[in-house]
Design a protein around this motif. Sequence first.
Motif, PDB file in Angstrom:
ATOM      1  N   VAL A 157       0.858  -1.176   0.000  1.00 30.26           N
ATOM      2  CA  VAL A 157       0.000   0.000   0.000  1.00 30.26           C
ATOM      3  C   VAL A 157       0.896   1.229   0.000  1.00 30.26           C
ATOM      4  CG1 VAL A 157      -1.720   1.347   1.274  1.00 30.26           C
ATOM      5  CG2 VAL A 157      -1.836  -1.172   1.289  1.00 30.26           C
ATOM      6  N   VAL A 158       0.736   2.120  -0.969  1.00 25.93           N
ATOM      7  CA  VAL A 158       1.453   3.389  -0.968  1.00 25.93           C
ATOM      8  C   VAL A 158       0.546   4.405  -0.278  1.00 25.93           C
ATOM      9  CG1 VAL A 158       2.516   5.207  -2.342  1.00 25.93           C
ATOM     10  CG2 VAL A 158       2.704   2.818  -3.068  1.00 25.93           C
ATOM     11  N   TYR A 159       1.032   4.964   0.849  1.00 23.11           N
ATOM     12  CA  TYR A 159       0.219   5.858   1.672  1.00 23.11           C
ATOM     13  C   TYR A 159       0.787   7.278   1.610  1.00 23.11           C
ATOM     14  CZ  TYR A 159      -2.692   7.554   5.472  1.00 23.11           C
ATOM     15  OH  TYR A 159      -3.615   8.254   6.198  1.00 23.11           O
ATOM     16  N   ARG A 196       2.728  13.860  -7.589  1.00 23.75           N
ATOM     17  CA  ARG A 196       2.096  12.874  -8.468  1.00 23.75           C
ATOM     18  C   ARG A 196       3.126  11.964  -9.108  1.00 23.75           C
ATOM     19  NH1 ARG A 196       1.820  11.731 -13.481  1.00 23.75           N
ATOM     20  NH2 ARG A 196       3.126  13.526 -14.007  1.00 23.75           N
ATOM     21  N   VAL A 221       4.713   9.470  -6.492  1.00 28.05           N
ATOM     22  CA  VAL A 221       3.829   8.384  -6.067  1.00 28.05           C
ATOM     23  C   VAL A 221       3.585   7.409  -7.212  1.00 28.05           C
ATOM     24  CG1 VAL A 221       1.495   7.848  -5.275  1.00 28.05           C
ATOM     25  CG2 VAL A 221       2.775   9.713  -4.219  1.00 28.05           C
ATOM     26  N   VAL A 229       4.388   3.273  -7.175  1.00 22.54           N
ATOM     27  CA  VAL A 229       3.441   2.221  -7.540  1.00 22.54           C
ATOM     28  C   VAL A 229       3.988   1.400  -8.709  1.00 22.54           C
ATOM     29  CG1 VAL A 229       1.145   1.742  -8.467  1.00 22.54           C
ATOM     30  CG2 VAL A 229       1.434   3.475  -6.683  1.00 22.54           C
ATOM     31  N   LEU A 251      -3.568   2.177  -3.165  1.00 21.49           N
ATOM     32  CA  LEU A 251      -3.214   3.540  -2.782  1.00 21.49           C
ATOM     33  C   LEU A 251      -4.093   3.978  -1.619  1.00 21.49           C
ATOM     34  CD1 LEU A 251      -2.862   5.278  -6.270  1.00 21.49           C
ATOM     35  CD2 LEU A 251      -1.123   5.328  -4.487  1.00 21.49           C
ATOM     36  N   ALA A 281      -3.182  10.853  -3.693  1.00 16.74           N
ATOM     37  CA  ALA A 281      -3.470   9.463  -4.028  1.00 16.74           C
ATOM     38  C   ALA A 281      -4.413   9.354  -5.218  1.00 16.74           C
ATOM     39  CB  ALA A 281      -4.054   8.749  -2.810  1.00 16.74           C
ATOM     40  N   ALA A 301      -2.721  10.432  -8.434  1.00 13.23           N
ATOM     41  CA  ALA A 301      -1.819   9.375  -8.905  1.00 13.23           C
ATOM     42  C   ALA A 301      -2.602   8.227  -9.537  1.00 13.23           C
ATOM     43  CB  ALA A 301      -0.971   8.866  -7.740  1.00 13.23           C
ATOM     44  N   ALA A 302      -3.744   7.861  -8.943  1.00  7.61           N
ATOM     45  CA  ALA A 302      -4.564   6.791  -9.509  1.00  7.61           C
ATOM     46  C   ALA A 302      -5.049   7.147 -10.914  1.00  7.61           C
ATOM     47  CB  ALA A 302      -5.755   6.510  -8.592  1.00  7.61           C
ATOM     48  N   VAL A 330      -5.072   0.745 -10.455  1.00  5.41           N
ATOM     49  CA  VAL A 330      -4.891   0.393  -9.050  1.00  5.41           C
ATOM     50  C   VAL A 330      -6.196  -0.235  -8.556  1.00  5.41           C
ATOM     51  CG1 VAL A 330      -4.457   1.299  -6.728  1.00  5.41           C
ATOM     52  CG2 VAL A 330      -3.249   2.257  -8.705  1.00  5.41           C
ATOM     53  N   THR A 379      -8.297   2.392  -4.089  1.00  5.76           N
ATOM     54  CA  THR A 379      -7.735   3.629  -3.549  1.00  5.76           C
ATOM     55  C   THR A 379      -8.605   4.058  -2.380  1.00  5.76           C
ATOM     56  OG1 THR A 379      -6.886   4.305  -5.731  1.00  5.76           O
ATOM     57  CG2 THR A 379      -7.070   6.006  -4.036  1.00  5.76           C
TER      58      THR A 379
END
Length: 318
Positions: free
Chosen positions: A100-102, A148, A151, A155, A164, A174, A177-178, A188, A191
């Motif tokens: 998980v990228v937080y 952006r 992140v 990912v 995310l 987040a 970025a998605a 992803v 999110t």
Amino acid sequence: MSTRGAGPLRSSDQGVSVPLGARLVVPQSVVTTFLRLTGANRTFVSAAGARRRIRARSLRPAPFGPPSTLRSDVRVDVELRGAWPVYRVTRRDGVSSGSVVYAHGGGWVGEIVSQHWHLIAQIAAESATTVVVPIYGLVPFGTAEEARRGVVDLVASSTGPVALAGDSAGGQIALSAALSLRDAGVVVPRTVLIAPALDLGWSNPRIPEVQPSDPWLGTPGGRVLSEHWRGALDLRDPTVSPLFGDLSGLGALTVFSGTRDVLNPDAHLLRSRAAAAGVSLDWHEGPGLIHAFPLLPTRSGRAARRVIVATLREAVAG
């Protein structure tokens, strides 16, 4: 209320800073009163307040490392990726699936604080995943575009399932970025957005209706921070304000929002636009709850964290 194993409440850039892993349950009325008495909204209620915060943080950057009180069943490592320290939080027993990228909140000017770290540790331990935590550049030095790109790179360079997550300003990062990853052909699967900032133009006509009940955020300072964070981009660019992006083709979204949060009206717009675009959205609205309530040491916060952990566990299961 029980305070066993916990230190006293104290004010921070993101509000009430307490160890979430401790046995601490505070009535929301106490949290709200504390926020008002300590002037937790001083960065946001006036343009001058925002400018003072920007100057203070540029002269004296806040520490960002994890607290010593972090739960003992997780391991924390750090590496430098470009100009960013990037932390990885994993279970000590090595049991882990996906990542998980937080992206932490803090109004694009406030550094990551203890309640972020305790939520991150809870996700890592109870979702049995690796949580990747970028320490991105803040106003006046960082911009939405830089966040952006950073992140998206984290990912794209991950192996296995990746989700995310982010709160407040981090929710904006987040979701932006998605959208960018979707455009590049990477969807992803989930999110998670905790009280996300979605329109940095603060243009929703319902914001003034909510503002009197919000003890935390405000539009005058928010607009100053937005002007810095957007860099050279238009405020309606999806990198800055993801509410204006095309949502079609996104993976599933989970949104937490309290009704005493000036960001709540935009969360409702995101919900309706996701439905129109055919995007699955799991909606968690807290009636009478304040900004970023899942990070707070309240019963509603604790319940929300359980949902976040279960949602991310399912999203990254191998």
